[in-house]
Design a protein around this motif. Sequence first.
Motif, PDB file in Angstrom:
ATOM      1  N   UNK A   1     -41.364  16.298 -57.687  1.00 55.01           N
ATOM      2  CA  UNK A   1     -41.240  15.294 -58.741  1.00 55.01           C
ATOM      3  C   UNK A   1     -39.767  15.054 -59.044  1.00 55.01           C
ATOM      4  N   UNK A   2     -39.507  14.015 -59.811  1.00 57.11           N
ATOM      5  CA  UNK A   2     -38.121  13.675 -60.171  1.00 57.11           C
ATOM      6  C   UNK A   2     -37.894  13.863 -61.668  1.00 57.11           C
ATOM      7  N   UNK A   3     -36.732  14.421 -62.002  1.00 59.52           N
ATOM      8  CA  UNK A   3     -36.276  14.505 -63.387  1.00 59.52           C
ATOM      9  C   UNK A   3     -34.798  14.116 -63.398  1.00 59.52           C
ATOM     10  N   UNK A   4     -34.536  12.847 -63.631  1.00 63.89           N
ATOM     11  CA  UNK A   4     -33.148  12.374 -63.619  1.00 63.89           C
ATOM     12  C   UNK A   4     -32.338  13.095 -64.697  1.00 63.89           C
ATOM     13  N   UNK A   5     -31.156  13.517 -64.311  1.00 65.04           N
ATOM     14  CA  UNK A   5     -30.291  14.273 -65.221  1.00 65.04           C
ATOM     15  C   UNK A   5     -29.974  13.498 -66.495  1.00 65.04           C
ATOM     16  N   UNK A   6     -29.503  14.233 -67.493  1.00 67.33           N
ATOM     17  CA  UNK A   6     -29.042  13.628 -68.734  1.00 67.33           C
ATOM     18  C   UNK A   6     -27.913  14.450 -69.325  1.00 67.33           C
ATOM     19  N   UNK A   7     -27.254  13.898 -70.326  1.00 66.64           N
ATOM     20  CA  UNK A   7     -26.135  14.571 -70.995  1.00 66.64           C
ATOM     21  C   UNK A   7     -26.394  14.587 -72.499  1.00 66.64           C
ATOM     22  N   UNK A   8     -25.814  15.566 -73.175  1.00 61.21           N
ATOM     23  CA  UNK A   8     -26.031  15.645 -74.612  1.00 61.21           C
ATOM     24  C   UNK A   8     -25.115  14.667 -75.351  1.00 61.21           C
ATOM     25  N   UNK A   9     -25.683  13.805 -76.196  1.00 65.66           N
ATOM     26  CA  UNK A   9     -24.841  12.878 -76.960  1.00 65.66           C
ATOM     27  C   UNK A   9     -24.041  13.572 -78.048  1.00 65.66           C
ATOM     28  N   UNK A  10     -24.412  14.828 -78.380  1.00 64.94           N
ATOM     29  CA  UNK A  10     -23.644  15.525 -79.410  1.00 64.94           C
ATOM     30  C   UNK A  10     -22.216  15.817 -78.930  1.00 64.94           C
ATOM     31  N   UNK A  11     -22.087  16.451 -77.763  1.00 60.26           N
ATOM     32  CA  UNK A  11     -20.740  16.753 -77.267  1.00 60.26           C
ATOM     33  C   UNK A  11     -20.098  15.537 -76.627  1.00 60.26           C
ATOM     34  N   UNK A  12     -20.887  14.756 -75.870  1.00 63.53           N
ATOM     35  CA  UNK A  12     -20.278  13.742 -75.022  1.00 63.53           C
ATOM     36  C   UNK A  12     -20.202  12.357 -75.657  1.00 63.53           C
TER      37      UNK A  12
END
Length: 831
Positions: A479-490
């Motif tokens: 299956x696919x799980x496209x990456x993400x980034x935290x909006x708190x730090x970034x």
Amino acid sequence: MSKDVKDYLHLLDKPLDEFEAPGARNSTLGEDALWHVLYSLGQDNTYLNKRKAYWGLVLAVRDRMLEKWTAVQRKYYANDDKRLYYLSLEFLPGKFLRGNLLALGLENEAHEFLHEHDLSLDEIVDEECEPGLGNGGLGRLASCYMDSMATLGLPAYGYGIRYSYGLFRQEIRNGHQVEQPDNWLHEGSHWLIPRPHNLFPIRFYGTVNEWLDDDGMLRHDWRGGDLVMAMANDMYVPGYRNGHVNSIRLWEARPHKEFVLSSFNAGDYIGSVQEKISDENISMVLYPSDDAPEGKTLRLKQQYFFVAATMRDMVRRFKKLNKPWDQLPEKNVVQLNETHPAIAIPELMRMLLDEELLGWEEAWCICQKLFAYTNHTILPEALETWPVKLIERLLPRHMQIIYEINRRFLEEVRLHFRDEPELPSRVSLISAGPEQRVRMSHLAIVGSFSVNGVSSLHTQILKDRVFHDFIRIFPDRFNNKTNGITPRRWLRQCNVPLSWLLSEHLGCNWITDLTQLKKLRELVDDVEFRHDWEQCRLTNKKRLADYIEKVNGITVNPHSIFDVQVKRFHEYKRQLLNILHIISLYNNIRRNPDVKMQPCTFIFGGKAAPSYQMAKDIIYLINCVARRVNSDPHTRNFLKVIFLANYNVSLAQLLVPATDVSEQISTAGYEASGTGNMKFALNGALTIGTRDGANIEIGERVGDGNIYLFGLCEKEVLALRRRGYDPWEFYKNDSELREVLDMINSDQFTPGDSTAFSSIFNSLLTGGDPFMVLADYRAYVETHKRISHEYVDRDLWIKKSIMNTAGMGYFSSDRAVKEYIDGIWSLEPDV
């Protein structure tokens, strides 16, 4: 004994809702910080310098996190929660203080306290050493996910190694990368809490004895060899203003025997502590060089050391529940972040078979329901393998188990694919050849119930090429799980000006619901809003310009295009394509001094592995070109080239908000996903990129007109290879490119040394240009011309910048973690 101490001891047995740690209820953050300066640090708190203020704040913040963490742990047991174990050899969280203050809602208190003592939070944060717990994207992603797990209130633990030294601290001397020790713990770290009572013995080498149990079943007993103690160190991860605190448990290697007195008394002073030194090496350095056999052994030791301790920790917690073993995967799930922790599969099998005396079928069924595997790479050299002989010597019982897993697996393959006699050898856990090797990705696939890629393209490549045979064997496993980034730090933490503007127009919910950013599309035609947006960007660019002048001694124009490529140096990431284009720009300006050109500042950053000579040569080329370009009076007003040494999370937090053009130019089909591309676009940078990794999905969400995609796609790269790629054709037919290549094959940038970059020239031409730099060169140059033209139209550019941020809501790590919850982990949030 004084009354205060008696009261403190009495409080240790009180339930949490009655517990009052120093200042936890009735004092301010500042009062707690002063208390800790005196009583924890043993220093005078009547006058605060930066160091005392920093450590005092750290301990005051840690108190609050500990209280919340303790409450959360009790809740896990009370609710009988299913728990996640996230195993990663890397975590790159960045500095802690500012992020923890933000998450706990203590920023204003910290500012007020520091203001009273004529200090600022920026000054205090500079006192913090960045933890050297990772190398690049793998560790940054793991840290983003841990932030989201806490913010979503998941019962989750991170597990890794507490390295004494990070990868290395990069210095640039005469243009060359020089590696220095990254001693990030030289003053200790109060963010880490050692748990000396949480010690597990970890065995290496030894022999395996066989015996029959009362039922006549063959059993195994691994004995002898060397023992190393794994000691836990806990690092806390607070959720964003929800009272939930999780932890990352980092294992530190401690000697089984501290000191051999007999050796010392006999005059063998080195021998008396030799075992201690050898054992502690396991957690000493991130990614020790594996050029020599000793380095390979140490790397495998690291991987087994941390997963063996983690499996023991998981089993310890599970046994408290007094549940049957078949409930282990009902109450736990283990996510393997890449193949580094894959040895956890045979380790748990060993524990269940040899220590808990389960049968093979029952133990294997438990493992296959417990483990899930995330793949992050398609590079053949990064698909980890280990020599069978090394595993047999270091982990003899595990090699027996791997043989048996493979035997049973291949029996099933032969049974169901009778007409394909070559299939078993292709999917075998053990490769054929003169040196048999264990394929760790195959082990992870066979031993897991879920295998996921990290972008749509990457997952499709896994299905079509890398693991095509396994898709047929396990059609429902991938299956696919496209990456993400935290909006708190970034975003919220690294880009304060833009965060204020967003909150003013959207409210504050975007910090935990990044899909709110889509509302920005309604503001793109608002002249005043565009003006404010541009002012935010200019503020960030001036801040970066000040840093560059301070650190590199070079003045850059904040109104120029800030074109940034910061990432690990590797040929497939094609920093070389970028610098070839810069040389061509330099040549054009010198030939046409009166040409009107938008000033450009090209910024590079990133480390090359110490043994990766080609990557180090490219760093040297960039710095030599920078020295020439920046000192040339004909070009320095239009063109600047900057290399920022020792790229890390803190430097990224400075660069990301200030970037106009984000370089994501890897050869199509080589980048699994990328998260740097997401960070830059989230902060309003425009991407120039290949149709690779998550660039494709970013383009779909920000709009084709707001991203600059160029060059060959993954299928075209494969087709060109099949037809026969000849880089000499591009050299002969493109005079501008030929001039650039001839320059680097001369002494133009290294006077008196015409062979400094012959390795680069030969790799591109006689070496066949494996990453197709020359094939994409002309498309890259023409795309840059379009960028330069459109940047001049400020209304157009700012609209494109806004549309990038507006389209990035999907790429939150909160969304990614929710997809893991629904599709793999089946966890229930606790908030």
